[in-house]
Scaffold this active site. Structure first.
Site, PDB file in Angstrom:
ATOM      1  N   TYR A 171       9.264   6.727   2.532  1.00  0.00           N
ATOM      2  CA  TYR A 171       8.903   5.279   2.613  1.00  0.00           C
ATOM      3  C   TYR A 171       7.549   4.974   1.981  1.00  0.00           C
ATOM      4  O   TYR A 171       7.303   3.810   1.515  1.00  0.00           O
ATOM      5  CB  TYR A 171       8.603   5.371   4.362  1.00  0.00           C
ATOM      6  N   LYS A 175       6.857   1.947  -0.675  1.00  0.00           N
ATOM      7  CA  LYS A 175       5.870   0.878  -0.128  1.00  0.00           C
ATOM      8  C   LYS A 175       4.717   0.713  -1.434  1.00  0.00           C
ATOM      9  O   LYS A 175       4.380  -0.308  -1.519  1.00  0.00           O
ATOM     10  CB  LYS A 175       5.219   0.877   1.240  1.00  0.00           C
TER      11      LYS A 175
END
Length: 291
Positions: A171, A175
């Site tokens: 993640y 990002k």
């Protein structure tokens, strides 16, 4: 008169949470909205037409304009269909808000290939795929001599920008990649009349409630009448402003949470060591920051 009157917006992951608040506010401000949501679970599995359609029904019941889309933005053809639907339904496309995301948390030593690939696909590829097809549309319009005043708002995260979170290598990497993609796209697409920015939001959503160590914080009840700093609705006004035709901002990443908005700046020099000749390992060991 709303700040988004006459604009056509695609919002991904808009069936729940922050994306839902974006869609509702955009519609109230006069935008025609394509509400995209695959309707899957937190980890991206499954599909359900309900979340996207429910938001559309809420918008139309209030007198707004919206249609549902359940394409998977992690698939090239799905992202293309999403852009094509906006043009077919509303006659054009002015705004893309990339918001769709999933979680498959695991520590690096135990993360499997599927956990890595799925998160990178939905977040990073999903952002790029929608952006790419929208950019091609705007490039074609510009080349045809038509005026373009478009906006893209991507969704990064503190996990990939300022506060690395153990258990979120996939993640956080996605990002961080989205933040970098935003800056590159802003440089490339300005010539076509397109501004590109990103937000790194902190709010109460399905994903944050499921994040280890964070769920208890976001789940705290707020006494009636008091300001709820973690309400997802706090995020959307910034996104609406960045999406408006009068906003001049491009190439920026903003952290937003509750009543605070902060501009973020990425990797930058904080200390430099130099030499007049070839480096020696022991010299580096003595002088390098952190040694």
């Amino acid at each position: 008169m709303g700040v988004l009157d006459g604009r056509v917006a695609v919002i991904t992951g808009a069936g729940r949470g922050i994306g839902r608040e974006h869609a509702l506010l955009f519609a109230r401000e006069g935008a025609s909205v394509v509400v995209n949501d695959l309707g899957g679970s937190n980890d991206g599995t499954g599909a359900d037409t309900g979340p996207a359609q429910q938001v559309v029904d809420e918008i139309t019941a209030a007198g707004g304009k919206a249609v549902a889309n359940i394409d998977n933005v992690a698939e090239w053809v799905g992202a293309r269909r999403l852009v094509e639907q906006a043009v077919a339904e509303f006659g054009g496309l002015d705004v893309v808000v990339n918001n769709a995301g999933i979680l498959r948390d695991a520590f690096v030593a135990g993360m499997d290939e599927a956990q890595w690939d799925a998160v990178i696909a939905v977040h990073l590829k999903g952002h790029f795929a929608v952006l790419r097809h929208a950019a091609a549309y705007w490039k074609t319009r510009t080349k045809a001599g038509e005026p373009v005043a478009a906006s893209v708002v991507n969704t990064a995260s503190a996990s990939g920008t300022t506060v690395p979170n153990a258990g979120q290598a996939n993640y956080g990497a996605a990002k961080a990649g989205i933040a970098a993609l935003t800056l590159v796209a802003a440089e490339e697409l300005e010539r076509y009349g397109v501004r590109v920015n990103a937000i790194a939001p902190i709010a109460r959503t399905r994903l944050t409630l499921a994040t280890p160590g964070m769920g208890a914080i976001f789940a705290q009840e707020v006494p009636e009448g008091e300001f709820d700093a973690f309400a997802p609705a706090n995020i959307s006004p910034l996104v609406a402003y960045l999406a408006s035709s009068t906003c001049p901002i491009t190439g920026k990443v903003f952290a937003v949470q509750g009543g605070a908005i902060s501009e973020l700046v990425g990797w930058h020099d904080v200390r430099t060591i130099e030499t007049d000749g070839p480096w020696r390992i022991d010299d580096i060991a003595e002088r390098l920051p952190g040694a």
